[in-house]
Design an enzyme around this catalytic site. Sequence first.
Site, PDB file in Angstrom:
ATOM      1  N   SER A  69      18.078  20.382 -14.657  1.00 41.73           N
ATOM      2  CA  SER A  69      17.021  21.349 -14.901  1.00 41.73           C
ATOM      3  C   SER A  69      17.624  22.626 -15.487  1.00 41.73           C
ATOM      4  O   SER A  69      18.740  22.988 -15.145  1.00 41.73           O
ATOM      5  CB  SER A  69      16.316  21.668 -13.587  1.00 41.73           C
ATOM      6  OG  SER A  69      15.672  22.929 -13.661  1.00 41.73           O
ATOM      7  N   HIS A 107       0.834  -1.221   0.000  1.00 39.69           N
ATOM      8  CA  HIS A 107       0.000   0.000   0.000  1.00 39.69           C
ATOM      9  C   HIS A 107       0.862   1.261   0.000  1.00 39.69           C
ATOM     10  O   HIS A 107       0.432   2.305   0.503  1.00 39.69           O
ATOM     11  CB  HIS A 107      -0.934   0.040   1.221  1.00 39.69           C
ATOM     12  CG  HIS A 107      -1.758  -1.189   1.402  1.00 39.69           C
ATOM     13  ND1 HIS A 107      -3.010  -1.340   0.879  1.00 39.69           N
ATOM     14  CD2 HIS A 107      -1.481  -2.365   2.055  1.00 39.69           C
ATOM     15  CE1 HIS A 107      -3.488  -2.538   1.190  1.00 39.69           C
ATOM     16  NE2 HIS A 107      -2.576  -3.182   1.900  1.00 39.69           N
TER      17      HIS A 107
END
Length: 499
Positions: free
Chosen positions: A279, A158
């Site tokens: 970036s 989960h």
Amino acid sequence: MTAKLWAGVFSADVDAEVLDYTETTGVDVRLVRFDLWQTLAHVLMLNRADVVEDADAAAVLDALLSLMDMHDRGELRLEAELEDVHLNLESMVIDRAGASAGGRMHTARSRNDQVVTDTRMYLRQVVLDLVDELAGFAGDLCSAAREELSVVIPGYTHSQPAQPITAGYWRTAHASALLRDLGRLQDAYGRIDLSPLGACALAGTSFPIDRDYTADLLGFGGVLTSALDATSTRDFVQELAAVLAVLATNLTRLSEEIVVFSGHEYGLFRVADSMATGSSIMPQKKNPVVAELARARAGRAYGALVQVLVIAKGVGLGYSCDLQEDKPVMWDAIDTVGATVRLMRLQMTNLRIDAERGLALCYQNFSTATELANLLVSDEGLPFRSAHRITGEVVAALAAAGATLRDGDLVAKLLLERDVSVSPTTLTATVAPLSAVQRSTSAGGTSAAATTSTLVEIESDIAAVSGWCRQRRERLAAAERQTVDAARSFTENRGRTHG
Ligand code: ARG
């Protein structure tokens, strides 16, 4: 009026835009080698069956062999004007061997059986290449796994911390999944590796052809007997597309873990600089773009699966032009998934897993709580359900106090409040992530011993797949050599006598 090989009944040439819309030479480039090999086999068979006499067969075979050489030198160009690979090569043979001999090579054959024969031959190659790469990938995962059998990381269910595992165990699980992809590729190969050649247009032929002989020269595992089915079906393409889609999905699950676990907050994985980009504005960034793109490009494999299904859906038996549309789609899926496998393999070779961070996370996130509950069952004789409840209460109290299971004294005190007495040293030893991991010795468990057994099993399966692949490669290479040698000795001997 028109130079098209099929132009007898026509009185006008095809519209330029129609040609542009229908021609497949750009796609067919990948089939040239197979079309030449196929035609050599077909003409050898026609001669053996006394359909084409020696001198004509020798002239055609000679032309085909010289086209093969041209192709090997990278000098063979297909002309869009001539629609597809089949008509291009037939025209080239007619140019070289003359219309009287060259015009005989298409006897008892249609482009309808020809194109699926080429496609099956090409896809065999594709599957074998992919099997080798994927087997190499799975093997790499296993080798790296052996080095990481005591590198502890949290395991998740989960997306919540569950139980500690080792990095080696994690790699082993991905190798185990790839093994099934390999099995699916092998299964698909079996259904691809059947010869449609000799089915002709749809109904077979009145010529005394020998389909077993051509299947043998082309290295096929068998003949796809029903001529109507052989020319119509594209389920072998669909099946391979499905196999690629499942493989791509398995790779996305690995990609996702790399993306997430290499993020700052997890800090578990370090992606190599060579596998990342930066970036343009944020100087600190290192983006795991290979994994991101691998995750996204599964979409192309799914798109291909849907397209090849829809292309053939509702198309009645007998060739229809719809069916030529599966190839560009399939080529793209093959290239995309092939590149993804190669890049993810490289990515995994370069991936560094931070052992210290893994251990720290396993203490912080209580992922050895199950071990404490198990201890209360095995040493204190509690029913598992009570042990589960007591441990849950202890974890809640520790979390509230900002402590972890590592604090043996506190854990012992909390247990005593619940009438359970365990020494702090036993507790500390029990919840230590590495010892927790090494206790999972059940078959397929995360201990080094169990993981090693799993690895032995997987590695032996990989070796078997590689052997399977080698056998098929050898069979194909031998068949091609046999065809070319037969054509060569035919032209050298009979060509001279009759030509
Ligand atoms: N280019 C065609 C294809 O890819 C070859 C078969 C064409 N047959 C025909 N009758 N037009 O499917």
